[in-house]
Design an enzyme around this catalytic site. Structure first.
Site, PDB file in Angstrom:
ATOM      1  N   GLU A  26       0.824  -1.211   0.000  1.00 53.64           N
ATOM      2  CA  GLU A  26       0.000   0.000   0.000  1.00 53.64           C
ATOM      3  C   GLU A  26       0.860   1.264   0.000  1.00 53.64           C
ATOM      4  OE1 GLU A  26      -2.979  -0.247  -0.692  1.00 53.64           O
ATOM      5  OE2 GLU A  26      -3.245  -2.388  -0.327  1.00 53.64           O
ATOM      6  N   HIS A  29       1.617   2.333  -3.396  1.00 52.47           N
ATOM      7  CA  HIS A  29       0.588   3.164  -4.033  1.00 52.47           C
ATOM      8  C   HIS A  29       0.596   4.575  -3.453  1.00 52.47           C
ATOM      9  CE1 HIS A  29      -1.049  -0.206  -6.136  1.00 52.47           C
ATOM     10  NE2 HIS A  29      -1.521  -0.818  -5.067  1.00 52.47           N
TER      11      HIS A  29
END
Length: 440
Positions: A26, A29
């Site tokens: 994550e 991202h």
């Protein structure tokens, strides 16, 4: 008790490894998204009830109860409806689009994800995928290049006392025998724990090299250099020729057409290897990693076939393949068995268990990398495919001298995303069932 604690420790290490992998995925991202100005209000590890969170700037960071995933919330993932193709009021797409855009304040309209250029969209969405690839490669390199691959080493794990008398060539299960029946290893003074440094002048670092040197030297007396208690010694060993079982490359017995164990006459010493780890040379690491990556990609590309074989194994129609699909339940069992193997007995060295656990975490990250390449929503590959299609449309429009066609309307793929999500849930349930009824 020791075995149980070691098993639980393995499962906990796996859970922690999954959490770290998800967290870094994550971040892959979030970091570029923030860099490109996208508003990121939430970054969480896990799903379900919130356990802990804190706010730093405009982003809330936290942990939720179920560590089977995580998410980073990027505002403005869905673009407004095209003027010439308005959404049906009250439809799923209309509601999702309104909810996505409503989260953006007027002053943040320019910070929506859908406004990013195609290259930046690709960087944001591919960031998580590439993070798992890097993690997988790092874990594998540490496992085989630093800790080493599990292997039979040139260190002796056992020394047989008496020559084999069984017709099959198996070592006799006795310790007391006449002097003339003692093995060459006992006569020469070899002990369990000795490391064979060289045999008849041939340097040995693996058990295969020891076996090859014994076969080459025959039954003549040879000098064997060993390392014992940190010091090197030279012993004289005279192998004898006896009937020994024939085994394949994996050490499994080979049988003839009649089903009987095959044997052959060959030099015999009476020593067995200790289990340990052997490091893969740096020059061979790219090939090892490349094989792991291509094997994972092949497994994902043939996912439906693999699922069929898994179901067949669960129904007892065929044997479960060690290279087949595995659920998190199966991976958890592997992790537990890895850390529990030889716990308290010393039969499986710590280095072997560490190598196996790192390999397991590496394989898990490579699987996440390959799985997220699938060009379907809600997987990262679906967003990457959408950005690629947007870039291709704009390129073709420029080449033809036509107006910019604008953003790809990814909201239209929401029904596809829901269908894929349902299929993923079904697949996970099936694999969990297979791992319970036909465990590896």
């Amino acid at each position: 008790m020791t075995h149980t604690l070691a098993y639980v420790l393995g499962v906990l290490v796996l859970v922690l490894g999954v959490a770290v992998s998800v967290a870094l995925h994550e971040l892959g991202h979030m970091i570029p998204a923030k860099r490109f100005g996208v508003k990121v209000p939430e970054y969480f590890i896990g799903f379900g009830p919130r356990i802990w969170s804190t706010r730093r700037g405009e982003t809330e960071y936290g942990v939720k109860a179920i560590w089977l995933g995580g998410y980073v919330k990027l505002l403005g993932m869905l673009p407004p409806a095209p003027p010439d193709r308005p959404d049906k009021p009250g439809s799923m797409i209309d509601e999702a689009r309104r909810e996505s855009l409503a989260e953006l304040a007027e002053e943040d309209r320019d910070r929506a994800f859908y406004r990013l250029s195609v290259p930046r969209k690709l960087i944001v969405m591919a960031g998580g995928i590439l993070t798992n690839l890097v993690l997988g490669v790092v874990c594998l390199v540490l496992a085989v290049g630093v800790v080493g691959q599990p292997a039979r080493t040139s260190t002796l794990g056992s020394v047989t006392s008496c020559l084999p008398t069984d017709a099959s060539g198996q070592d006799a299960p006795v310790e007391d025998c006449a002097a003339e029946e003692k093995t060459p290893a006992v006569r020469a003074g070899l002990r369990a724990g000795d490391t064979i440094v060289s045999w008849d002048g041939s340097t040995t670092s693996t058990w295969a090299e020891v076996q090859e040197a014994i076969g080459a030297s025959g039954t003549r007396a040879v000098e064997v250099v060993i390392e014992r208690d940190g010091a090197r010694r030279t012993l004289s060993v005279t192998p004898v020729e006896v009937s020994r079982p024939v085994t394949d490359d994996n050490g499994a017995p080979v049988t003839g057409a009649d089903g009987e164990q095959l044997t052959q006459m060959r030099p015999y010493v009476g020593i067995g290897p200790a289990l340990g780890t052997v490091r893969v040379p740096p020059s061979q690491l790219p090939a090892v990693v490349g094989q792991a990556v291509t094997g994972t990609l092949k497994a994902i590309a043939t996912l439906p076939v693999g699922l069929v074989h898994s179901v067949a194994a669960g129904l007892g129609i065929e044997e479960r393949s060690s290279e087949g699909l595995v659920s998190l339940v199966g991976i958890g069992r592997m992790a537990g068995e890895t850390t529990a193997a030889g716990a308290g007995s010393g039969t499986v060295p710590l280095s072997v268990r560490v190598s196996a656990m790192l390999s397991l975490l590496g394989a898990l990250n490579l699987a996440l990398f390959a799985f997220n390449l699938v060009p379907l929503p809600p997987l990262d590959g679906g967003h990457v495919a959408g950005a690629c299609w947007e870039g291709l449309r704009r390129l073709l429009a420029r080449m033809r001298g036509r107006p910019d066609p604008g953003h790809v309307d990814t909201a239209r793929l929401l029904p596809v995303g829901q269908a894929v999500f349902v299929l993923l849930v079904i697949m996970a349930a099936v694999l969990i069932w297979v791992d319970i009824v036909a465990p590896l």
